[in-house]
Design an enzyme around this catalytic site. Structure first.
Site, PDB file in Angstrom:
ATOM      1  CD  GLU A  90     -10.966   4.876   2.010  1.00 50.86           C
ATOM      2  OE1 GLU A  90     -10.777   5.992   1.509  1.00 50.86           O
ATOM      3  OE2 GLU A  90     -10.441   3.829   1.565  1.00 50.86           O
ATOM      4  CB  SER A 148      -0.261  -8.296  -0.878  1.00 53.51           C
ATOM      5  OG  SER A 148      -1.027  -9.101  -0.003  1.00 53.51           O
ATOM      6  CE  LYS A 200      -4.457  -1.524   1.645  1.00 54.01           C
ATOM      7  NZ  LYS A 200      -4.276  -2.937   2.075  1.00 54.01           N
TER       8      LYS A 200
HETATM    9  C1  LIG Z   1      -5.107  -3.954   1.885  1.00 54.38           C
HETATM   10  C2  LIG Z   1      -4.400  -5.213   1.606  1.00 54.38           C
HETATM   11  C3  LIG Z   1      -4.814  -6.082   0.576  1.00 54.38           C
HETATM   12  C4  LIG Z   1      -6.045  -5.848  -0.236  1.00 54.38           C
HETATM   13  O1  LIG Z   1      -6.059  -4.700  -1.021  1.00 54.38           O
HETATM   14  P1  LIG Z   1      -5.862  -4.748  -2.591  1.00 54.38           P
HETATM   15  O2  LIG Z   1      -6.176  -3.373  -3.030  1.00 54.38           O
HETATM   16  O3  LIG Z   1      -6.836  -5.769  -3.137  1.00 54.38           O
HETATM   17  O4  LIG Z   1      -4.473  -5.150  -2.863  1.00 54.38           O
HETATM   18  C5  LIG Z   1      -4.063  -7.207   0.325  1.00 54.38           C
HETATM   19  N1  LIG Z   1      -2.972  -7.506   1.062  1.00 54.38           N
HETATM   20  C6  LIG Z   1      -2.551  -6.706   2.059  1.00 54.38           C
HETATM   21  C7  LIG Z   1      -1.341  -7.102   2.829  1.00 54.38           C
HETATM   22  C8  LIG Z   1      -3.247  -5.547   2.374  1.00 54.38           C
HETATM   23  O5  LIG Z   1      -2.813  -4.755   3.374  1.00 54.38           O
END
Ligand SMILES: *Cc1c(COP(=O)(O)O)cnc(C)c1O
Length: 413
Positions: A133, A399, A111
């Site tokens: 948000e 992610s 993010k």
């Molecule tokens: C917020 C988040 C997601 C989901 O958000 P996307 O916009 O779909 O990527 C996935 N993995 C992590 C670690 C997150 O913090």
């Protein structure tokens, strides 16, 4: 061919450039990917969104913007993130599995890439205040982090229930100097926080930028966020070339909440039709359990948070409260790029339940010594559902890291 040299001079500039035909990668000039996208906004926000739409590409192409963005990605975030060949996991599934290590970014997830991009852009638009948000608090923490770095005022809206459930992230945001504003209406969760943030924006249109945390919202947000996150696949291409001799994998897999890590991981492969793109949604207790967030399986076309996409809704169009064990996937919609990938058949959409995700997280810990975020664990869980050849090259977007989810993991130990 194996080469451990890290190419730190490779810059993500290409992604910021304009051009390209509307299709899988680029929306048309109205922000549509196929049938999905657009900008459905109240009259009062028209000027703000229009200003952003008119200027975002031009600003992203300025050399000084690219320099600052790339420098921060390298020196502050720690990019490029490794593309890690997971040997023991590969042996387990009899194929070649690579993990794109977004978990190693500063603040622990992908993010931050987008938060940096949008705050730098807001400064060039002359905006003095940042609002955002947040549901689980991850996007709020990323935004508060970048605002602290740049000395910009930051207000984060968050549902009252989420403030209670996510105390450590609330503390982080406050420590970073952000103001956390409770949203007490409705279900007191993410969708209500979004409504409050939009209300704030309507009341302060001239000097405020609203940092949206995924590839959702009115055009140009989905395209803008996808471009900021596309650094993930841009790096993956040259890293694969170094490690395997070819820039193209056979598969790229990622979890999808709104869809920003998936959009970033897919981006430079969207028009490489030999690459299978696998998006993994949260099935919660099971797709048909009534406690799920599997939007493509359950959703119908509708408008949510400023764009037309697939939305989980009742017969009369009321948004259904989603459920997932992972807060980041607990969203009743999906970005318009992904709705189009689903609708056109370009993407393969799978889902993983809460239980399957937790098991996959424990497996990664045991085999590779990596504790993944619960969100990322959904992408890992879908590995089991795939039929691979031994020669396949599979990239899974990791992610985020799992520190934030220890409380949940402990309940399963
Ligand atoms: C917020 C988040 C997601 C989901 O958000 P996307 O916009 O779909 O990527 C996935 N993995 C992590 C670690 C997150 O913090």
């Amino acid at each position: 061919m194996s080469n451990t040299t890290i190419n730190t001079t490779s810059s993500p500039t290409a992604i910021l450039n304009d051009g390209g035909e509307p299709g899988y990668t680029f929306p048309n000039s109205f922000g549509y990917y196929g049938k999905f996208g657009g900008a459905f906004i109240p009259e009062m926000l028209h000027r703000n969104v229009e200003e952003l739409r008119n200027r975002y590409l031009e600003i992203m192409q300025e050399p000084s913007f690219q320099q600052e963005f790339n420098d921060l990605l390298r020196d502050y975030v720690g990019r490029p993130t490794p593309l890690y060949y997971a040997k023991r996991l590969s042996e387990q599934y009899k194929t070649k599995l690579y993990l794109k290590r977004e978990d190693l970014n500063h603040t622990g997830a992908h993010k931050i890439n987008n938060a940096i991009g949008q705050v730098l852009l807001a400064q060039r638009l002359g905006k003095k205040h940042i609002i955002a948000e947040t549901g689980a608090g991850q996007h709020g923490v990323a935004t508060a982090t970048v605002c602290a770095l740049k000395g910009v005022e930051c207000i984060v809206y968050m549902g009252v229930k989420d403030i209670e459930r996510q105390a450590p992230n609330v503390a982080r945001m406050k420590m970073l100097g952000a103001k956390v504003m409770p949203a007490a209406s409705g279900s007191q969760t993410l969708k209500d926080a979004t409504n409050e943030a939009i209300r704030h924006w309507i009341n302060n249109p001239a000097d405020t930028h609203y940092v949206i945390g995924s590839v959702v919202g009115p055009h140009p947000y989905p395209d803008m966020v996808a471009r900021f996150q596309s650094v993930i696949s841009q790096e993956t291409r040259w890293q694969l070339k170094q490690q395997t001799g070819s820039e193209l994998p056979t598969h790229v897999m990622a979890c999808v909440g709104g869809g920003s890590n998936a959009a970033g991981a897919f981006y430079h492969f969207l028009d490489e039709l030999s690459v299978q793109l696998v998006a993994v949604e949260a099935a919660g207790h099971g797709v048909n359990s009534g406690m799920s967030a599997a939007t493509t399986q359950l959703g119908k076309p509708g408008v949510l948070h400023g764009s037309k996409s697939l939305v989980m809704q009742t017969a009369d169009g009321q948004v259904v409260e989603p459920h997932s064990i992972s807060a980041g996937l607990d969203y009743p919609g999906i970005g318009p790029m992904h709705a189009h990938l689903f609708d056109s058949g370009r993407g393969t959409f799978l889902s993983a339940t809460d239980e399957e995700a937790v098991q996959a997280a424990f497996e990664l810990c045991k085999l590779e010594g990596i504790i993944p975020a619960l969100e990322s664990a959904h992408a890992l869980a879908a590995i089991k559902e795939m039929k691979y050849k031994e020669s396949d090259v599979v990239v899974v977007c990791l992610s985020g890291r799992g520190d934030k989810d220890l409380g949940t993991y402990m309940k399963y130990m």
